[in-house]
Enzyme design. Sequence first.
Site, short mmCIF file in Angstrom:
data_model
loop_
_atom_site.label_atom_id
_atom_site.label_comp_id
_atom_site.label_asym_id
_atom_site.label_seq_id
_atom_site.Cartn_x
_atom_site.Cartn_y
_atom_site.Cartn_z
N ARG A 12 0.86 -1.19 0.00
CA ARG A 12 0.00 0.00 0.00
C ARG A 12 0.89 1.24 0.00
O ARG A 12 2.08 1.15 0.35
CB ARG A 12 -0.86 0.02 1.26
CG ARG A 12 -1.95 -1.01 1.28
CD ARG A 12 -2.60 -1.06 2.66
NE ARG A 12 -3.22 0.21 3.03
CZ ARG A 12 -3.68 0.48 4.26
NH1 ARG A 12 -3.57 -0.42 5.21
NH2 ARG A 12 -4.24 1.64 4.52
N SER A 14 0.34 4.10 1.82
CA SER A 14 0.22 5.00 2.97
C SER A 14 1.59 5.21 3.60
O SER A 14 2.49 4.38 3.43
CB SER A 14 -0.74 4.39 4.00
OG SER A 14 -0.14 3.27 4.63
N THR A 129 -13.18 5.86 15.84
CA THR A 129 -12.71 4.53 15.42
C THR A 129 -13.84 3.79 14.71
O THR A 129 -14.99 3.88 15.13
CB THR A 129 -12.19 3.67 16.60
OG1 THR A 129 -11.77 2.40 16.09
CG2 THR A 129 -13.25 3.44 17.67
N SER A 131 -13.25 0.49 14.13
CA SER A 131 -12.88 -0.90 14.42
C SER A 131 -13.93 -1.53 15.34
O SER A 131 -14.15 -1.07 16.46
CB SER A 131 -11.51 -0.91 15.10
OG SER A 131 -11.38 -2.02 15.96
N ARG A 133 -13.75 -4.25 16.90
CA ARG A 133 -13.07 -4.78 18.09
C ARG A 133 -12.88 -3.68 19.15
O ARG A 133 -13.17 -3.87 20.33
CB ARG A 133 -11.71 -5.36 17.69
CG ARG A 133 -10.84 -5.84 18.85
CD ARG A 133 -9.44 -6.19 18.35
NE ARG A 133 -8.75 -5.05 17.78
CZ ARG A 133 -8.03 -4.18 18.48
NH1 ARG A 133 -7.84 -4.35 19.76
NH2 ARG A 133 -7.46 -3.14 17.88
N ARG A 134 -12.45 -2.50 18.70
CA ARG A 134 -12.26 -1.40 19.66
C ARG A 134 -13.61 -0.89 20.18
O ARG A 134 -13.75 -0.60 21.37
CB ARG A 134 -11.47 -0.26 19.00
CG ARG A 134 -10.01 -0.62 18.75
CD ARG A 134 -9.27 0.45 17.95
NE ARG A 134 -7.87 0.09 17.75
CZ ARG A 134 -7.17 0.35 16.63
NH1 ARG A 134 -7.74 0.97 15.61
NH2 ARG A 134 -5.90 0.00 16.54
N GLY A 152 -9.51 5.82 7.21
CA GLY A 152 -8.38 6.51 6.60
C GLY A 152 -7.10 6.13 7.30
O GLY A 152 -7.13 5.60 8.41
N ASN A 153 -5.96 6.37 6.66
CA ASN A 153 -4.70 5.99 7.29
C ASN A 153 -4.44 6.85 8.53
O ASN A 153 -5.13 7.85 8.76
CB ASN A 153 -3.54 6.00 6.27
CG ASN A 153 -3.21 7.40 5.77
OD1 ASN A 153 -3.10 8.34 6.56
ND2 ASN A 153 -3.06 7.53 4.47
N1 PBG Z 1 -6.34 -1.03 10.18
C1 PBG Z 1 -5.13 -0.43 9.66
C2 PBG Z 1 -3.93 -0.95 10.37
N2 PBG Z 1 -3.39 -2.14 10.02
C3 PBG Z 1 -2.33 -2.38 10.88
C4 PBG Z 1 -2.23 -1.30 11.74
C5 PBG Z 1 -1.26 -1.15 12.81
C6 PBG Z 1 -0.02 -1.94 12.72
C7 PBG Z 1 -0.15 -3.39 13.05
O1 PBG Z 1 -0.88 -3.79 13.98
O2 PBG Z 1 0.57 -4.17 12.38
C8 PBG Z 1 -3.21 -0.37 11.41
C9 PBG Z 1 -3.45 0.93 12.04
C10 PBG Z 1 -4.18 0.92 13.35
O3 PBG Z 1 -4.96 0.00 13.63
O4 PBG Z 1 -4.01 1.87 14.14
#
Ligand code: PBG
Length: 311
Positions: A12, A14, A129, A131, A133-134, A152-153
């Site tokens: 990627r 980013s 977030t 996520s 999971r979070r 987004g990144n």
């Molecule tokens: N979802 C994107 C992503 N994929 C991996 C990481 C972090 C690095 C890793 O755990 O290898 C991240 C960013 C984040 O979750 O803050």
Amino acid sequence: MSAPELIRIVSRDSPMALAQVERVRAELGALHPGIATEVIPVKTTGDRWMGALSQVEGKGAFTKEVDAALLAGDADLAVHCVKDIPGDRPLPAGTTFAAFLARDDVRDALIHPGGLTLDELPAGTRIGTSSVRRIAQLAASHPQLQCVPMRGNANRRMEKLAAGEADALLLAVSGLERIGRTDVITQILSADEMCPPVGAGVLALQCREDDTQTIDAVSGLGHPQTFQETTAERMLLHVLQGHCNSPIAGYAKTDRRGELSLRACVFTPDGKTVLNAHEWAGPLTPETLGTSVAVALLRQGARELIDGIAH
Ligand SMILES: NCc1[nH]cc(CCC(=O)O)c1CC(=O)O
């Protein structure tokens, strides 16, 4: 087999992903100074699409175009965050993992411009977030806080935070280390407070399975302990067959005596139900440990819980 002269690395584009590639180049350069490398950055669906990932190809959104370049022969090596590689289906046919690099920090961090910790944040504070999971774990531990969608990144999320789209963020410590922004961290959450995702902090090197020349050249970058931990975690995810909206956490750890254990949780999105299992490997292989912990969660009702979430 002779070493290749050049390895073309696809990833990627980013800032975090490109920093990951620089780590791979540095480690490869130290091991094989004679091999040149070239970086091929690609934009993935996951980078372009800012809506819910379940509306595109879900978990494969960050890996599809990278894997396609590898399979097409436009590159020889793909670098992925293991966390971003779907666990409910096999790797794309014709590709294989050649190595997992030594694991970085697995923990998540809070970024709050006012410098408060999670416990100190006032009710209604908006945590950016997307996520699942979070969101589920935060709903369980801090129900007074509110999660707002944020994609987004990591650099873009920090811009969105500065623009007022959220009051605080949760991001992986390892990612912030890679982009050189640990300065924004206000609290690091322990793995007990916020169970990490499968593959947290691990970089995978993926090759075409018939390209033994590249596989042989990069396999020396693999870290045996990380391989064992990642194998146990990914087997767990495979047996659970989670989908892109499944709040699942899984964290395998090797203690000082070298003993492997795996903790995993499955949540409802509202955090009201938390299934939890923890087992030591003892004589079990990492695969069997991952299977055993998954079965323990299935016995507690993980299947109904995962299937009950829309996706
Ligand atoms: N979802 C994107 C992503 N994929 C991996 C990481 C972090 C690095 C890793 O755990 O290898 C991240 C960013 C984040 O979750 O803050």
